[in-house]
Design a protein around this motif. Structure first.
Motif, PDB file in Angstrom:
ATOM      1  N   TYR A  20       0.822  -1.207   0.000  1.00 26.20           N
ATOM      2  CA  TYR A  20       0.000   0.000   0.000  1.00 26.20           C
ATOM      3  C   TYR A  20       0.856   1.258   0.000  1.00 26.20           C
ATOM      4  O   TYR A  20       0.365   2.355  -0.183  1.00 26.20           O
TER       5      TYR A  20
ATOM      6  N   ASN B 263       2.631   3.622  -4.596  1.00 26.90           N
ATOM      7  CA  ASN B 263       1.164   3.642  -4.589  1.00 26.90           C
ATOM      8  C   ASN B 263       0.586   4.833  -3.827  1.00 26.90           C
ATOM      9  O   ASN B 263      -0.612   5.056  -3.863  1.00 26.90           O
TER      10      ASN B 263
ATOM     11  N   ARG C 287      -3.505   8.771   0.958  1.00 26.17           N
ATOM     12  CA  ARG C 287      -4.252   8.750  -0.303  1.00 26.17           C
ATOM     13  C   ARG C 287      -3.386   8.053  -1.341  1.00 26.17           C
ATOM     14  O   ARG C 287      -2.262   8.455  -1.614  1.00 26.17           O
ATOM     15  N   GLN C 288      -3.928   6.997  -1.908  1.00 19.75           N
ATOM     16  CA  GLN C 288      -3.192   6.260  -2.925  1.00 19.75           C
ATOM     17  C   GLN C 288      -3.402   6.894  -4.295  1.00 19.75           C
ATOM     18  O   GLN C 288      -4.284   7.726  -4.494  1.00 19.75           O
TER      19      GLN C 288
ATOM     20  N   ASN D  23      -4.707   5.660  -6.793  1.00 23.66           N
ATOM     21  CA  ASN D  23      -6.029   5.319  -7.323  1.00 23.66           C
ATOM     22  C   ASN D  23      -7.146   6.056  -6.585  1.00 23.66           C
ATOM     23  O   ASN D  23      -8.322   5.762  -6.755  1.00 23.66           O
ATOM     24  N   LYS D  24      -6.770   7.014  -5.717  1.00 20.45           N
ATOM     25  CA  LYS D  24      -7.665   7.903  -4.955  1.00 20.45           C
ATOM     26  C   LYS D  24      -8.328   7.234  -3.753  1.00 20.45           C
ATOM     27  O   LYS D  24      -9.126   7.868  -3.069  1.00 20.45           O
ATOM     28  N   GLN D  25      -8.026   5.979  -3.455  1.00 21.30           N
ATOM     29  CA  GLN D  25      -8.529   5.359  -2.232  1.00 21.30           C
ATOM     30  C   GLN D  25      -7.814   5.990  -1.046  1.00 21.30           C
ATOM     31  O   GLN D  25      -6.627   6.326  -1.133  1.00 21.30           O
ATOM     32  N   GLU D  26      -8.540   6.152   0.069  1.00 21.98           N
ATOM     33  CA  GLU D  26      -7.940   6.746   1.258  1.00 21.98           C
ATOM     34  C   GLU D  26      -8.069   5.796   2.439  1.00 21.98           C
ATOM     35  O   GLU D  26      -9.105   5.174   2.647  1.00 21.98           O
ATOM     36  N   PHE D  27      -6.984   5.710   3.204  1.00 26.51           N
ATOM     37  CA  PHE D  27      -6.906   4.841   4.365  1.00 26.51           C
ATOM     38  C   PHE D  27      -6.369   5.619   5.554  1.00 26.51           C
ATOM     39  O   PHE D  27      -5.653   6.604   5.394  1.00 26.51           O
TER      40      PHE D  27
ATOM     41  N   THR E 106     -10.236   1.833   6.173  1.00 25.22           N
ATOM     42  CA  THR E 106     -10.619   2.830   5.174  1.00 25.22           C
ATOM     43  C   THR E 106     -11.002   4.125   5.884  1.00 25.22           C
ATOM     44  O   THR E 106     -11.382   4.119   7.061  1.00 25.22           O
TER      45      THR E 106
ATOM     46  N   LYS F 230     -13.580   5.846   5.283  1.00 33.49           N
ATOM     47  CA  LYS F 230     -15.022   5.766   5.541  1.00 33.49           C
ATOM     48  C   LYS F 230     -15.298   5.039   6.854  1.00 33.49           C
ATOM     49  O   LYS F 230     -16.121   5.473   7.655  1.00 33.49           O
TER      50      LYS F 230
END
Length: 69
Positions: free
Chosen positions: A17, A21, A36-37, A39-43, A57, A59
């Motif tokens: 991750y 990335n 923020r990766q 691919n715009k996913q956030e963790f 995540t 969310k």
């Protein structure tokens, strides 16, 4: 713990991750960072010690915070 140190633990625990990335990461509170990766996913990664950490995540993190109120 400094946020840069939290990110180092994130890289160690989750190399798939991290690295190329990650688009950017931000401080997210005490011992916590938001990643923020590309691919715009956030963790959210929170590290309080080798036996006390969380990776979730954004969310999920926000949802849990609302439920605790």
């Amino acid at each position: 713990m400094a946020h840069g140190d939290v990110y180092k633990w994130f890289e160690l625990y989750f190399p798939n991750y991290a690295g190329g990335n990650v688009e950017i990461w931000f401080p997210n509170g005490k011992n916590s960072i938001r990643v923020r990766q590309t691919n715009k996913q956030e963790f959210i990664f929170t590290y309080n010690g080798k036996d006390d950490w969380r990776f979730e995540t954004a969310k999920s993190f926000i949802k849990e915070g609302k439920e605790k109120r």
